[in-house]
Structures are given as C-alpha cells and as structure tokens.
Write a protein that holds these residues in place. Structure first.
Motif, PDB file in Angstrom:
ATOM      1  N   LEU A   1      49.722  33.264  47.906  1.00  0.00           N
ATOM      2  CA  LEU A   1      50.899  33.360  47.818  1.00  0.00           C
ATOM      3  C   LEU A   1      52.339  33.788  48.573  1.00  0.00           C
ATOM      4  CD1 LEU A   1      50.902  35.761  44.374  1.00  0.00           C
ATOM      5  CD2 LEU A   1      51.365  33.592  44.763  1.00  0.00           C
TER       6      LEU A   1
ATOM      7  N   GLU B   1      49.218  38.881  43.086  1.00  0.00           N
ATOM      8  CA  GLU B   1      50.848  38.974  42.645  1.00  0.00           C
ATOM      9  C   GLU B   1      51.832  40.080  42.931  1.00  0.00           C
ATOM     10  OE1 GLU B   1      49.837  35.633  39.965  1.00  0.00           O
ATOM     11  OE2 GLU B   1      49.432  37.900  40.253  1.00  0.00           O
ATOM     12  N   LYS B   2      50.846  41.351  42.212  1.00  0.00           N
ATOM     13  CA  LYS B   2      51.200  42.600  42.840  1.00  0.00           C
ATOM     14  C   LYS B   2      50.930  42.925  44.514  1.00  0.00           C
ATOM     15  CE  LYS B   2      52.164  44.959  38.243  1.00  0.00           C
ATOM     16  NZ  LYS B   2      51.815  46.166  36.934  1.00  0.00           N
TER      17      LYS B   2
END
Length: 386
Positions: A214, A329-330
């Motif tokens: 990401l 994601e975090k």
C-alpha cells in the motif's frame, strides 16, 4: 568453575553471550556449558540442539509444541546432571526455563539457580512472581519496575539493566548503509523488522507485505529494507523473496547501520523497539497472535502497553497496533503519517529518547553487573552443592 547458561530465543542468546564474556573477563578459566544460539556458540557454548524449535509464543502454539518442549527440557536436565555446573543461569523464555528450573530442583537440589529476566508480571499474570520465588535462588531483572513484584515474594533480585539500553551506536553509519545499497540520501527508507520467533514471522510477514505494498503504491520511490534475525534468517529471506517489490535484506552485522539509515521503522514488538529508539528511529509497533491464543490470553493482560519505553513513560509514544488493529491498512496509515511529516518524526524520536532515560539508559554495563551477581550467588550457595 563451570557455569551453565540456558537460552531458548535470539534475545536470550544475546544476553547469554554478553554474560559469558563478562564472566570470562573476571575468570578466564571459567568453563561453560549450556543451551543457546549462534552468539553463545561464538563464546564457546555449543548447544546440543537448535533453539529455534523452542521459540514459541501463544497458548495454542505452546500446547501444540508441548511434547517437543518436554523433550528439550529432559535433554537440558540430562546435560546439567552430566556436567554438574557450579550454577545454572536460565535466561528469559518463561515456559521453557521454568520447566527446566522445576526439574533441576528435583534432580540437583543443591545447584544454584539464577533466572535472568523475569516474567513481565506487571503486564500479565502476577502470580508468576510467587512461582519463580519458590523455584530459583536469585533473579537478575532488567528494569527497576520489575524488582518490587519479586522482592515482595521473597526472591532476592538484582536490577542489572537492559543490555539493549547500552548498545554502542557510535559506529553505526546510515550513510554507509545507503551508499552500499545505492539508496539516495534523500530517499525515504522504511526498515521492516518482522521478529525473531518462527511464529512471529508466520503471523507478521504477510501483514507487512500488504502494508508495504500500500505504501509503495502511494510512493513508488519508497525504499524498503528488512532485517533477518539470525535464528529465523532463512525463513524471513525465503518469504521476503516472494514480495512483489525490491527489498534490501539486512543481516545482523548491518542492523545498526540500517537503523541509522532508516526514515521510519515498522517493527514487531520486542527488544528491537529499544534498539530502534537508541538509533533515533521513529517507529510503528505491531503484533499478532494466533486468534485462539489471543482470545485465551487477552484476559490475563493487565498492562497498558506492549512496548517497554511506552510503559516506562506511561504514554503511547510509538503507535502500537496489536491483533485486530494490526491490519495492512492501519499499519500503512501510521507509517505514512510519519513518512510524510518530518516534525512528527522528530517529535517521536525525541520522546522515545527521553523514555529510554526513564528506563535507566545511563549506568554500568548490565552484563558486568549480572556477572558480579552470578559470582556472589555461587559464593553464597557453594556449601549447598551436592
């Protein structure tokens, strides 16, 4: 004099090697036997088995490995009975070393037993302090906030400090690391430290791969390096080789250079957080257990934080994303915030450094203090040796 050192994980291997070196400096004729890894082997302590098989975390994982652990406990006790050392130092690794200690109390009731690093009873299962006090003769504790828990149960305790707080970073060179790997001075560099236990590698590397993917999607110029700890080096190397982007692999010898070079670190909770703080690297901490193990263990956790310098400061300095919060994601969001904000990086780094002072960064070499304590215990207990 013959001393037995028993370590079952990479961090314990490092403690054992430091203690052996300090003991030899006082008495070059000291003989050593024991269980350990490559660092202890470099000090002349040859382990009869690979300690990687004992690097276990989690209740379910522990149950699955119970037969193997019992077999290695028996091997360790047999080695002790055969060698009859003047003292046995059991280093960290609660589940393994407490079994060894109890078995040795039966097999060799007179041998002095010294525990090096107590269980973190301030964070979980305080009853372990009583168990340890009933089993060993002395505790070498890493931090001042450890001691009261064990002394209250009648266990003599010496606070030696953490060797991780005394690592010499003066020769670590981030420029050297970047130059050797053709990483531009201005390029952002994320250092990933997936852990030193096989279970950690299994749980964490897929999450880190997805998180870094990401980050790379948002910034293709981001450079990535990953540390491969000695006991799990082959596993980490094989896993990282499949990641769909370039990763600079970092061996133990270059770890501190890599820390100095890093812009931000993404690390599995453990001793490495202290090393990163010493290097001045702002970090994000993550951890995952097996789902069932976590469900069983969670009610026993009473501490606020997983990271020692967060505990010492009693505040969240480095972000901690544990279990369900440790998502790609975090993790990516937390790392991205630091990568994009130089002021936030500088502030976190300064607060980490201040917390290290609270942990006792100033002072004598912990290995030297530990060696003195071991010799004093031997002197006091020698007349009890059978």
């Amino acid at each position: 004099m013959k001393i037995m050192l028993v370590a079952a994980e990479a961090s314990g291997d490092a403690l054992g090697a430091g203690l052996a070196k300090a003991l030899k400096s006082r008495n070059p004729d000291t003989a050593f036997v024991g269980i350990g890894g490559p660092k202890m082997a470099a000090e002349g302590i040859d382990s009869p088995f690979d300690i990687a098989q004992l690097s276990i975390l989690g209740w379910i994982e522990g149950l699955r490995a119970l037969d193997r652990v019992k077999a290695r406990v028996a091997d360790t006790v047999a080695l002790t009975v055969r060698e009859r050392p003047d003292a046995v130092v059991l280093i960290d690794s609660w589940g393994f070393t407490i079994r060894v200690a109890k078995a040795l109390r039966q097999a060799l009731p007179g041998v002095p037993l010294i525990k090096y690093v107590g269980p973190q009873v301030w964070a979980s299962r305080p009853g372990r302090a009583k168990t340890l006090a009933a089993t060993v003769d002395h505790l070498l504790a890493l931090y001042s906030f450890d001691a009261p828990w064990f002394e209250a149960e009648g266990l003599p305790t010496t606070v030696v400090g953490s060797p991780a707080l005394h690592i010499d970073m003066s020769q670590a060179d981030g420029v050297r690391f970047r130059t050797a790997r053709h990483i531009a001075p201005e390029a952002p560099l994320l250092l990933v430290l997936p852990g030193s236990r096989p279970s950690e590698i299994g749980h964490m590397t897929p999450v880190y791969e997805a998180a870094v993917a990401l980050l790379k999607a948002d910034d293709p110029a981001l450079q990535v390096a990953a540390v491969v700890a000695g006991t799990v080096a082959e596993d980490v190397t094989a896993r990282v080789a499949t990641w769909p982007f370039r990763v600079h692999l970092v061996q133990e010898a270059d770890k501190y250079d890599a820390m100095r070079a890093a812009t931000v670190a993404l690390a599995t909770s453990g001793t490495v957080s202290t090393e990163l703080a010493l290097a001045g690297v702002p970090m994000v901490i993550a951890y995952r257990f097996g789902a069932l193990s976590y469900a069983i263990m969670k009610p026993f956790f009473t501490g606020k934080f997983a990271t020692l310098f967060n505990t010492a400061a009693d505040t969240m300095i480095a972000p901690e994303l544990i279990q369900k919060d440790a998502t790609p994601e975090k993790l990516a969001a937390a790392v991205a915030r630091l990568l994009s904000d130089p002021a936030a990086r500088a502030d976190q780094s300064a607060r980490q450094t201040a917390a290290l002072d609270l942990m006792g960064r100033e002072g004598r070499d912990p290995s030297e203090i530990a060696a003195e304590a071991v010799l004093k215990v031997i002197a006091r207990k020698s007349e009890l040796w059978v």
